[in-house]
Structures are given as C-alpha cells and as structure tokens.
Scaffold this active site. Sequence first.
Site, PDB file in Angstrom:
ATOM      1  N   ARG A 142      -0.436  -9.654  12.903  1.00 39.36           N
ATOM      2  CA  ARG A 142      -1.218  -8.684  12.262  1.00 39.36           C
ATOM      3  C   ARG A 142      -1.695  -9.045  10.882  1.00 39.36           C
ATOM      4  O   ARG A 142      -2.644  -8.779  11.016  1.00 39.36           O
ATOM      5  CB  ARG A 142      -0.168  -7.911  11.594  1.00 39.36           C
ATOM      6  CG  ARG A 142       0.295  -6.880  12.798  1.00 39.36           C
ATOM      7  CD  ARG A 142       2.165  -6.220  11.975  1.00 39.36           C
ATOM      8  NE  ARG A 142       2.173  -5.586  10.748  1.00 39.36           N
ATOM      9  CZ  ARG A 142       3.512  -5.578  10.407  1.00 39.36           C
ATOM     10  NH1 ARG A 142       4.217  -5.979  10.909  1.00 39.36           N
ATOM     11  NH2 ARG A 142       3.348  -4.473   9.023  1.00 39.36           N
ATOM     12  N   LYS A 198       0.858  -0.990   0.639  1.00 42.49           N
ATOM     13  CA  LYS A 198      -0.039  -0.523  -0.182  1.00 42.49           C
ATOM     14  C   LYS A 198       0.880   1.508  -0.068  1.00 42.49           C
ATOM     15  O   LYS A 198       0.868   2.064  -0.773  1.00 42.49           O
ATOM     16  CB  LYS A 198      -0.877   0.324   1.193  1.00 42.49           C
ATOM     17  CG  LYS A 198      -1.393  -1.464   1.157  1.00 42.49           C
ATOM     18  CD  LYS A 198      -2.924  -1.002   2.065  1.00 42.49           C
ATOM     19  CE  LYS A 198      -2.766  -0.743   3.995  1.00 42.49           C
ATOM     20  NZ  LYS A 198      -1.433  -2.332   3.913  1.00 42.49           N
ATOM     21  N   ARG A 202      11.615  -6.396   4.357  1.00 42.46           N
ATOM     22  CA  ARG A 202      11.187  -4.640   4.762  1.00 42.46           C
ATOM     23  C   ARG A 202      11.974  -3.785   5.665  1.00 42.46           C
ATOM     24  O   ARG A 202      12.436  -4.120   6.581  1.00 42.46           O
ATOM     25  CB  ARG A 202       9.970  -4.898   4.581  1.00 42.46           C
ATOM     26  CG  ARG A 202       9.434  -3.038   4.904  1.00 42.46           C
ATOM     27  CD  ARG A 202       7.828  -2.650   4.966  1.00 42.46           C
ATOM     28  NE  ARG A 202       7.341  -2.761   5.788  1.00 42.46           N
ATOM     29  CZ  ARG A 202       5.885  -2.741   6.228  1.00 42.46           C
ATOM     30  NH1 ARG A 202       5.150  -2.058   5.370  1.00 42.46           N
ATOM     31  NH2 ARG A 202       5.428  -2.727   7.225  1.00 42.46           N
ATOM     32  N   ARG A 237      11.433  -2.221  10.683  1.00 41.61           N
ATOM     33  CA  ARG A 237      10.350  -1.421  11.968  1.00 41.61           C
ATOM     34  C   ARG A 237      10.108  -3.240  12.700  1.00 41.61           C
ATOM     35  O   ARG A 237      10.445  -3.844  12.097  1.00 41.61           O
ATOM     36  CB  ARG A 237       8.792  -1.737  10.659  1.00 41.61           C
ATOM     37  CG  ARG A 237       8.758  -0.235  10.396  1.00 41.61           C
ATOM     38  CD  ARG A 237       7.430  -0.165   9.371  1.00 41.61           C
ATOM     39  NE  ARG A 237       5.984  -1.020  10.262  1.00 41.61           N
ATOM     40  CZ  ARG A 237       5.032  -0.964   9.802  1.00 41.61           C
ATOM     41  NH1 ARG A 237       4.988   0.108   8.401  1.00 41.61           N
ATOM     42  NH2 ARG A 237       4.226  -1.164   9.924  1.00 41.61           N
ATOM     43  N   ARG A 285      -9.684   0.225   8.510  1.00 41.56           N
ATOM     44  CA  ARG A 285      -9.176  -1.641   8.821  1.00 41.56           C
ATOM     45  C   ARG A 285     -10.187  -2.250   9.211  1.00 41.56           C
ATOM     46  O   ARG A 285      -9.878  -3.386   9.242  1.00 41.56           O
ATOM     47  CB  ARG A 285      -7.820  -1.199   9.963  1.00 41.56           C
ATOM     48  CG  ARG A 285      -6.545  -1.634   9.063  1.00 41.56           C
ATOM     49  CD  ARG A 285      -5.638  -1.660   9.268  1.00 41.56           C
ATOM     50  NE  ARG A 285      -4.546  -2.319   9.794  1.00 41.56           N
ATOM     51  CZ  ARG A 285      -3.275  -1.941   9.215  1.00 41.56           C
ATOM     52  NH1 ARG A 285      -3.247   0.157   8.652  1.00 41.56           N
ATOM     53  NH2 ARG A 285      -1.581  -2.101   9.510  1.00 41.56           N
TER      54      ARG A 285
HETATM   55  P1  AMP Z   1       0.701  -0.071   9.627  1.00 44.31           P
HETATM   56  O1  AMP Z   1       1.857   1.094   9.286  1.00 44.31           O
HETATM   57  O2  AMP Z   1      -0.241   0.255   8.471  1.00 44.31           O
HETATM   58  O3  AMP Z   1       0.897  -1.608   8.840  1.00 44.31           O
HETATM   59  O4  AMP Z   1      -0.055   0.301  10.611  1.00 44.31           O
HETATM   60  C1  AMP Z   1       0.826  -0.168  11.799  1.00 44.31           C
HETATM   61  C2  AMP Z   1       0.160  -0.222  12.906  1.00 44.31           C
HETATM   62  O5  AMP Z   1      -0.348   1.257  12.951  1.00 44.31           O
HETATM   63  C3  AMP Z   1      -0.682  -1.820  13.040  1.00 44.31           C
HETATM   64  O6  AMP Z   1      -0.219  -3.087  13.113  1.00 44.31           O
HETATM   65  C4  AMP Z   1      -1.587  -0.855  14.446  1.00 44.31           C
HETATM   66  O7  AMP Z   1      -1.424  -1.311  15.311  1.00 44.31           O
HETATM   67  C5  AMP Z   1      -1.765   0.420  13.754  1.00 44.31           C
HETATM   68  N1  AMP Z   1      -2.673   1.057  12.485  1.00 44.31           N
HETATM   69  C6  AMP Z   1      -2.719   1.440  11.515  1.00 44.31           C
HETATM   70  N2  AMP Z   1      -4.136   2.113  10.918  1.00 44.31           N
HETATM   71  C7  AMP Z   1      -4.739   1.563  12.082  1.00 44.31           C
HETATM   72  C8  AMP Z   1      -5.971   1.638  12.008  1.00 44.31           C
HETATM   73  N3  AMP Z   1      -6.796   1.807  10.468  1.00 44.31           N
HETATM   74  N4  AMP Z   1      -6.838   1.043  13.307  1.00 44.31           N
HETATM   75  C9  AMP Z   1      -6.295   0.856  14.044  1.00 44.31           C
HETATM   76  N5  AMP Z   1      -4.565   0.290  14.615  1.00 44.31           N
HETATM   77  C10 AMP Z   1      -4.078   0.988  12.968  1.00 44.31           C
END
Ligand code: AMP
Length: 215
Positions: A172, A14, A128, A161, A89
């Site tokens: 996840r 994404k 990554r 990360r 999400r």
């Molecule tokens: P990402 O960078 O999109 O993989 O997000 C990293 C982490 O941030 C996720 O594993 C969640 O803990 C939190 N997070 C990001 N976006 C959301 C969302 N829309 N709702 C809930 N938690 C989120």
Amino acid sequence: METIVLLGAPGAGKGTAAARLVSRLGVRHVSSGDLLRGAVKQGTAAGIEADGYMKRGELVPDALIGRIIADLLAAGGPDARYLLDGFPRTVPQAEMLQQVVAAQGGHIRGAVVLDVAEEVLVDRLAGRRVCSKCSAGYHIRTLPPKIADTCDACGAKLVQRSDDNAETVRNRLAVFRRNTEPLIAWYAARKQLARVDGVGGADAVAERVIQALGA
Ligand code: AMP
C-alpha cells in the site's frame, strides 16, 4: 456543492482527522475505503470486484470507485459539503472528481495533505485497530480504547483491518508513492494544495487542517 479533499499515505491519519472535522467544518465525511469495505461486506457487485484488489493492497479500478463516489455526490444535492478521505488517489480520479463537481455547479475548496514519515506510518498501521461496526479508529499504544478491544463510541468489538498486515502495508505504501504522490503534485500545480504536519495529537492535526483551509 463544496468539496474538501484530504490526502495522505495509509496511516497518515486521514480518517482520524476527518472524524474531528465533520462537526468543526459542517461537512459529510466520505471515506472511499469505508464505502468499499461496506460493499465487500454486503457482497454487492462492486464489492465482489473490489475485494481482491483490497486484499492485495492495490487500488481498485478508477471506474469502479469513481462510479460509487459520483453517485454519492450526485445524491447529496447542491447544498451538500463533503470531506473526501481516500478519494481521489490517482490523477484520473481527480479529473473525474473535477467533472462531477463541475456538473453539480460546485467547487473544490482545496486539497490538504497530511505529511507523515514512513517509519511512523508503519508503526501506526501495525498498531491500528478499528471498530467493526462504526469504523472509529484506535491505536493500541497512542490512542487506546477505554475498555480493551471495545469501541468507546458504540461498544462494538475492535478488529485489525485485514490489509494492515506487514506485507500488504508495504504494498500500500508503494502504491501510494507510485499513484498518489503524482496526484499531490497535480493539486500543487493547480495551487489547490496545502501541506500539514500529520504528526501529533489528533485534535492538533485537525486544527492544522482547519488553519490550512483558512476555515
Ligand atoms: P483506505 O481505507 O483508504 O486505506 O482504503 C483501503 C483500500 O480500499 C485501498 O488499499 C484500496 O484497495 C481501496 N481504495 C480506497 N480508496 C480507493 C481509491 N480512491 N481508489 C482505488 N482504490 C481505493
């Protein structure tokens, strides 16, 4: 205000696609994960609340991320165009987004999901690396930086990360199946969903997203 929603599992690409779509579609890239990581780094109240969930690979509460996104969208004004990456999400988050967008007199142009098989996701997340400063994404094998461990865009150090370790990745992916797969069905039922093959070069995937949006 116009909003495009980019959906996909962790590692689906994404952020990589979004980085290429910003100039092609004239949108602002809003990554909920980047916003939350920024809040954690700054030690804001939201960041302190979010930290534990993120470390475990769980979703932060809908109200917490919903407030951050709603504030950001409200500040952009009526002409702003957004590409949302990582939000919504869950179905409640999508309902919240509909309300916020409607309150601004805007609309959702569509949701696009990047489809990637689970074994490819695991490989992508394991390899990554991200820029510690500008968040640009790399992969040690398929998208390496020109100089080892160094961001091509800004020269800062690349890091892994903390939630890209094997155990958190498993969680996840389970969270994605549990919470976000139903959201994909929700957009499909509203005829707002397009599916795109997320495997291939970053430019090719971005091009597929543009085609899917009819842009
Ligand atoms: P990402 O960078 O999109 O993989 O997000 C990293 C982490 O941030 C996720 O594993 C969640 O803990 C939190 N997070 C990001 N976006 C959301 C969302 N829309 N709702 C809930 N938690 C989120």
